[in-house]
Write a protein that holds these residues in place. Structure first.
Motif, PDB file in Angstrom:
ATOM      1  N   ALA A  92     -15.450  -5.359  26.749  1.00  0.00           N
ATOM      2  CA  ALA A  92     -15.933  -6.331  27.955  1.00  0.00           C
ATOM      3  C   ALA A  92     -17.543  -6.918  27.491  1.00  0.00           C
ATOM      4  CB  ALA A  92     -16.118  -5.789  29.269  1.00  0.00           C
ATOM      5  N   HIS A  93     -17.990  -6.087  26.785  1.00  0.00           N
ATOM      6  CA  HIS A  93     -19.567  -6.361  26.160  1.00  0.00           C
ATOM      7  C   HIS A  93     -19.413  -7.284  24.838  1.00  0.00           C
ATOM      8  CE1 HIS A  93     -22.089  -4.716  29.417  1.00  0.00           C
ATOM      9  NE2 HIS A  93     -21.265  -3.776  29.381  1.00  0.00           N
ATOM     10  N   GLY A  94     -18.146  -7.355  24.423  1.00  0.00           N
ATOM     11  CA  GLY A  94     -18.119  -7.892  23.016  1.00  0.00           C
ATOM     12  C   GLY A  94     -18.517  -7.204  22.096  1.00  0.00           C
ATOM     13  N   LEU A  95     -18.633  -6.094  22.128  1.00  0.00           N
ATOM     14  CA  LEU A  95     -18.974  -5.002  20.853  1.00  0.00           C
ATOM     15  C   LEU A  95     -17.723  -4.559  19.994  1.00  0.00           C
ATOM     16  CD1 LEU A  95     -21.603  -2.941  23.066  1.00  0.00           C
ATOM     17  CD2 LEU A  95     -21.999  -4.515  21.066  1.00  0.00           C
ATOM     18  N   ALA A  96     -17.983  -4.292  18.889  1.00  0.00           N
ATOM     19  CA  ALA A  96     -16.791  -3.963  18.000  1.00  0.00           C
ATOM     20  C   ALA A  96     -16.719  -2.271  18.412  1.00  0.00           C
ATOM     21  CB  ALA A  96     -17.220  -3.858  16.580  1.00  0.00           C
ATOM     22  N   VAL A  97     -15.678  -1.813  18.058  1.00  0.00           N
ATOM     23  CA  VAL A  97     -15.325  -0.287  18.358  1.00  0.00           C
ATOM     24  C   VAL A  97     -14.896   0.429  17.169  1.00  0.00           C
ATOM     25  CG1 VAL A  97     -13.402   0.714  19.641  1.00  0.00           C
ATOM     26  CG2 VAL A  97     -14.213  -1.214  20.617  1.00  0.00           C
ATOM     27  N   LYS A  98     -15.275   1.837  17.120  1.00  0.00           N
ATOM     28  CA  LYS A  98     -14.881   2.713  16.221  1.00  0.00           C
ATOM     29  C   LYS A  98     -14.808   4.027  17.057  1.00  0.00           C
ATOM     30  CE  LYS A  98     -17.936   2.532  12.922  1.00  0.00           C
ATOM     31  NZ  LYS A  98     -17.047   1.506  12.013  1.00  0.00           N
TER      32      LYS A  98
ATOM     33  N   GLY B 145      -6.264   9.872  19.062  1.00  0.00           N
ATOM     34  CA  GLY B 145      -7.326   8.731  19.309  1.00  0.00           C
ATOM     35  C   GLY B 145      -7.402   7.697  18.378  1.00  0.00           C
ATOM     36  N   SER B 146      -6.891   7.968  17.156  1.00  0.00           N
ATOM     37  CA  SER B 146      -6.884   7.003  15.971  1.00  0.00           C
ATOM     38  C   SER B 146      -5.598   5.926  16.334  1.00  0.00           C
ATOM     39  CB  SER B 146      -6.420   7.858  14.642  1.00  0.00           C
ATOM     40  OG  SER B 146      -5.307   8.593  14.854  1.00  0.00           O
ATOM     41  N   ALA B 147      -4.616   6.309  16.860  1.00  0.00           N
ATOM     42  CA  ALA B 147      -3.857   5.277  17.715  1.00  0.00           C
ATOM     43  C   ALA B 147      -4.288   4.355  18.658  1.00  0.00           C
ATOM     44  CB  ALA B 147      -2.287   5.950  17.927  1.00  0.00           C
ATOM     45  N   LEU B 148      -5.032   5.303  19.445  1.00  0.00           N
ATOM     46  CA  LEU B 148      -5.802   4.621  20.534  1.00  0.00           C
ATOM     47  C   LEU B 148      -6.548   3.621  19.848  1.00  0.00           C
ATOM     48  CD1 LEU B 148      -6.529   4.426  23.827  1.00  0.00           C
ATOM     49  CD2 LEU B 148      -8.255   5.914  22.972  1.00  0.00           C
ATOM     50  N   ALA B 149      -7.506   3.814  19.106  1.00  0.00           N
ATOM     51  CA  ALA B 149      -8.322   3.094  18.441  1.00  0.00           C
ATOM     52  C   ALA B 149      -7.769   1.605  17.886  1.00  0.00           C
ATOM     53  CB  ALA B 149      -9.441   3.775  17.208  1.00  0.00           C
ATOM     54  N   ALA B 150      -6.500   1.982  17.068  1.00  0.00           N
ATOM     55  CA  ALA B 150      -5.663   1.148  16.475  1.00  0.00           C
ATOM     56  C   ALA B 150      -5.365  -0.102  17.660  1.00  0.00           C
ATOM     57  CB  ALA B 150      -4.613   1.514  15.631  1.00  0.00           C
ATOM     58  N   LYS B 151      -4.801   0.755  18.620  1.00  0.00           N
ATOM     59  CA  LYS B 151      -4.232  -0.270  19.723  1.00  0.00           C
ATOM     60  C   LYS B 151      -5.334  -1.322  20.335  1.00  0.00           C
ATOM     61  CE  LYS B 151      -3.365   0.807  24.436  1.00  0.00           C
ATOM     62  NZ  LYS B 151      -3.039   1.972  25.528  1.00  0.00           N
ATOM     63  N   PHE B 152      -6.615  -0.943  20.177  1.00  0.00           N
ATOM     64  CA  PHE B 152      -7.695  -1.853  20.711  1.00  0.00           C
ATOM     65  C   PHE B 152      -8.293  -2.434  19.548  1.00  0.00           C
ATOM     66  CE2 PHE B 152      -7.103   0.891  24.264  1.00  0.00           C
ATOM     67  CZ  PHE B 152      -7.472   0.046  25.367  1.00  0.00           C
ATOM     68  N   GLY B 153      -7.748  -2.421  18.287  1.00  0.00           N
ATOM     69  CA  GLY B 153      -8.103  -3.219  17.259  1.00  0.00           C
ATOM     70  C   GLY B 153      -9.430  -2.753  16.785  1.00  0.00           C
ATOM     71  N   ALA B 154      -9.703  -1.171  16.741  1.00  0.00           N
ATOM     72  CA  ALA B 154     -10.967  -0.841  16.272  1.00  0.00           C
ATOM     73  C   ALA B 154     -11.208  -1.022  14.760  1.00  0.00           C
ATOM     74  CB  ALA B 154     -10.884   0.875  16.401  1.00  0.00           C
ATOM     75  N   LEU B 155     -12.480  -1.261  14.610  1.00  0.00           N
ATOM     76  CA  LEU B 155     -12.757  -1.539  12.981  1.00  0.00           C
ATOM     77  C   LEU B 155     -12.344  -0.129  12.218  1.00  0.00           C
ATOM     78  CD1 LEU B 155     -16.490  -2.953  13.260  1.00  0.00           C
ATOM     79  CD2 LEU B 155     -14.589  -4.209  12.579  1.00  0.00           C
ATOM     80  N   SER B 156     -12.655   0.939  12.718  1.00  0.00           N
ATOM     81  CA  SER B 156     -12.468   2.355  11.991  1.00  0.00           C
ATOM     82  C   SER B 156     -11.987   3.192  12.868  1.00  0.00           C
ATOM     83  CB  SER B 156     -13.732   2.532  11.170  1.00  0.00           C
ATOM     84  OG  SER B 156     -14.541   3.036  12.097  1.00  0.00           O
TER      85      SER B 156
ATOM     86  N   ALA C   6      -2.703   1.194  10.323  1.00  0.00           N
ATOM     87  CA  ALA C   6      -2.326  -0.113   9.135  1.00  0.00           C
ATOM     88  C   ALA C   6      -1.788  -1.273   9.821  1.00  0.00           C
ATOM     89  CB  ALA C   6      -0.874   0.557   8.310  1.00  0.00           C
ATOM     90  N   VAL C   7      -1.331  -1.193  10.945  1.00  0.00           N
ATOM     91  CA  VAL C   7      -0.735  -2.397  11.604  1.00  0.00           C
ATOM     92  C   VAL C   7      -2.164  -3.196  12.149  1.00  0.00           C
ATOM     93  CG1 VAL C   7       0.547  -3.394  13.613  1.00  0.00           C
ATOM     94  CG2 VAL C   7       1.435  -1.604  12.145  1.00  0.00           C
ATOM     95  N   ALA C   8      -2.971  -2.315  12.597  1.00  0.00           N
ATOM     96  CA  ALA C   8      -4.163  -2.904  13.142  1.00  0.00           C
ATOM     97  C   ALA C   8      -5.291  -3.476  12.222  1.00  0.00           C
ATOM     98  CB  ALA C   8      -4.792  -2.025  14.320  1.00  0.00           C
ATOM     99  N   GLY C   9      -5.042  -2.699  10.960  1.00  0.00           N
ATOM    100  CA  GLY C   9      -6.034  -2.913  10.120  1.00  0.00           C
ATOM    101  C   GLY C   9      -7.182  -2.251  10.197  1.00  0.00           C
ATOM    102  N   THR C  10      -7.199  -1.059  10.953  1.00  0.00           N
ATOM    103  CA  THR C  10      -8.338  -0.156  11.278  1.00  0.00           C
ATOM    104  C   THR C  10      -8.510   0.506   9.924  1.00  0.00           C
ATOM    105  OG1 THR C  10      -7.702  -0.203  13.533  1.00  0.00           O
ATOM    106  CG2 THR C  10      -8.990   1.625  12.816  1.00  0.00           C
ATOM    107  N   VAL C  11      -9.656   0.654   9.607  1.00  0.00           N
ATOM    108  CA  VAL C  11     -10.131   1.405   8.302  1.00  0.00           C
ATOM    109  C   VAL C  11     -10.213   2.759   8.417  1.00  0.00           C
ATOM    110  CG1 VAL C  11     -11.834   1.847   6.535  1.00  0.00           C
ATOM    111  CG2 VAL C  11     -11.635  -0.606   7.617  1.00  0.00           C
ATOM    112  N   ALA C  12      -9.785   3.626   7.474  1.00  0.00           N
ATOM    113  CA  ALA C  12      -9.876   5.203   7.801  1.00  0.00           C
ATOM    114  C   ALA C  12     -11.235   5.662   7.185  1.00  0.00           C
ATOM    115  CB  ALA C  12      -8.632   5.985   7.109  1.00  0.00           C
TER     116      ALA C  12
ATOM    117  N   ALA D  74     -16.042   0.205   3.017  1.00  0.00           N
ATOM    118  CA  ALA D  74     -16.980   0.666   3.964  1.00  0.00           C
ATOM    119  C   ALA D  74     -17.679  -0.811   4.637  1.00  0.00           C
ATOM    120  CB  ALA D  74     -18.064   1.191   3.195  1.00  0.00           C
ATOM    121  N   ALA D  75     -17.629  -1.906   3.953  1.00  0.00           N
ATOM    122  CA  ALA D  75     -18.035  -2.910   4.459  1.00  0.00           C
ATOM    123  C   ALA D  75     -16.999  -3.390   5.696  1.00  0.00           C
ATOM    124  CB  ALA D  75     -18.030  -4.212   3.561  1.00  0.00           C
ATOM    125  N   ALA D  76     -15.615  -3.439   5.412  1.00  0.00           N
ATOM    126  CA  ALA D  76     -14.770  -3.582   6.413  1.00  0.00           C
ATOM    127  C   ALA D  76     -14.590  -2.631   7.636  1.00  0.00           C
ATOM    128  CB  ALA D  76     -13.339  -3.476   5.802  1.00  0.00           C
ATOM    129  N   ALA D  77     -15.230  -1.266   7.293  1.00  0.00           N
ATOM    130  CA  ALA D  77     -15.413  -0.472   8.588  1.00  0.00           C
ATOM    131  C   ALA D  77     -16.487  -0.829   9.333  1.00  0.00           C
ATOM    132  CB  ALA D  77     -15.811   0.968   7.930  1.00  0.00           C
TER     133      ALA D  77
END
Ligand code: DI6
Ligand code: FE
Length: 403
Positions: free
Chosen positions: A234-240, A251-262, A278-284, A354-357
């Protein structure tokens, strides 16, 4: 009327180098490579044959290896005090959980951080930052999360930003209000999350670029983390998210569901969690320093990450409780020895991935025209040497924004 003077900076050119551009799926090695930069940006990175020949300031690298400046994409570098005393207790047999229950652990760092001024936090973090800089680190993420009150979380984020004015380094501040439950909430974690997603997040939004939470039995539940993630969005911030470090809460699947960076740690992640990432492009983001220091035995599911094609990054997780390391080079070695990463995976883990994360893939992490000219020049010729050595720093020179 003010006159604007155009200062035309002469092109800088690094020649006679072996360059690892990271621009393909491997290291992007070019044996006789040249990097040219102007106004802090790379204008050419490639074989000597195609390099510009205009007048330039030439740096002869004498065959040295150049990689992108290293990126430490997960740290808690700003914090008060240290926990060497607790470590000594653990060596005598006490467990991390026992120490935490006795008022130690994260809460003891919270107390030391609350007692410190913003300046104190900056001064105590500088030697740690300098250790990373000495290894060629040009970008670092720094989390809050030891203040746990609005004023103290903001103080941490301001200290993180201030470090970027003290040294030539890019700082990415992350708001980690949901790191631990402060004692004054007496076990009412939902009430604390109300504060995090309300007043704290609103105030932190202008200081941080991303939001993180500790999704763990000893941290916050997936439902609570979901509230934090929604507020961040809602604040336009990225998520990890710190996920699957000690237990499998998905939590990792939850993060992916929201398009988290990592999603970070991941020792207990399942195949389905990794598939969702993998589907969301979330970095490990893997943190072998914490695995090592905590003497964990559950390895992160590297084979699943490879099979699903999840990008892997490596970071120090520098923090006083579970990973008191300031060596990203050591993490290269530990990523390889403890987690079985290849040289290519380890080196991509502290550069392009790491840049992608950090959501900065367009800006840093590879040696390509258009990107910031952040370089690490090494007294080695074989990239494997950077991963192979233990406790040895072959950095020759570090270049930030072309300087
Ligand atoms: N995971 C960790 O390993 C650290 N925080 C987190 O979320 C531990 C932090 C500490 O013990 O101070
Ligand atoms: Fe961490």
């Amino acid at each position: 009327m003010a006159h604007r003077r155009e200062t035309v900076q002469m092109e800088q050119r690094w020649t006679n180098a072996r360059i690892a551009t990271m621009a393909d799926d491997e290291l992007g090695l070019i044996d006789d490579g040249v990097i040219a930069a102007k106004d802090g940006r790379i204008v050419y990175a490639g074989p000597a044959g195609g390099a510009p020949t205009s007048e330039a300031h030439i740096h002869d690298c004498q065959g040295r290896l150049i990689t992108p400046g290293l990126i430490d994409c997960h740290t808690h570098l700003v914090h008060g005090g240290n926990r060497a005393n607790e470590w000594a207790m653990r060596l005598e047999g006490a467990t991390y959980e026992e120490i935490a229950r006795a008022g130690g652990g994260i809460v003891s760092t919270m107390r030391a951080t609350r007692e410190a001024s913003e300046d104190d936090l900056v001064e105590s973090a500088l030697p740690r930052l300098d250790a990373l800089i000495a290894e060629g680190v040009t970008t670092i993420e720094i989390k809050s999360g030891y203040g746990l009150s609005t004023a103290d979380e903001l103080k941490m984020l301001r200290a993180a930003r201030a470090l970027g004015r003290r040294r030539a380094i890019r700082i990415e501040p992350t708001f980690l209000g949901a790191h631990a439950l402060p004692p004054e909430y007496k076990g009412d974690s939902d009430a604390y999350i109300d504060l995090v997603v309300g007043e704290m997040m609103s105030a932190a939004a202008s200081l941080a670029t991303a939001v993180d939470a500790f999704c763990e039995g000893i941290g916050f539940s997936p439902a609570q983390c979901e509230r934090v993630i929604e507020a961040a969005k809602a604040h336009g911030l990225a998520v990890k998210l710190h996920a699957e470090q000690l237990s499998a809460l998905h939590g990792s699947a939850l993060a992916a569901k929201f398009g988290a960076l990592s999603a970070d740690h991941l020792e207990h992640a399942t195949d389905d969690d990794i598939g969702a990432m993998a589907v969301a492009g979330t970095v490990a983001v893997l943190l072998p320093g914490a695995y090592y220091f905590m003497r964990e035995t559950q390895l992160p599911p590297i084979a699943a990450m490879r099979r699903h094609g999840v990008r892997i990054a490596l970071a120090t997780d520098n923090n006083p409780g579970t990973s008191p390391t300031t060596s990203l080079l050591l993490m290269l070695n530990m990523g390889a020895t403890l987690f079985g990463l290849t040289v290519v995976e380890a080196l991509r883990g502290v550069t392009v991935n790491a840049a992608a994360a950090l959501g900065l893939a367009a800006e840093i992490g590879t040696l390509e025209a258009g990107k910031a000219c952040d370089l690490a020049i090494w007294d080695v010729t074989d990239p494997a040497e950077l991963v192979y050595r233990i406790g040895f720093n072959p950095l020759h020179q570090r270049i930030k924004d072309g300087q």
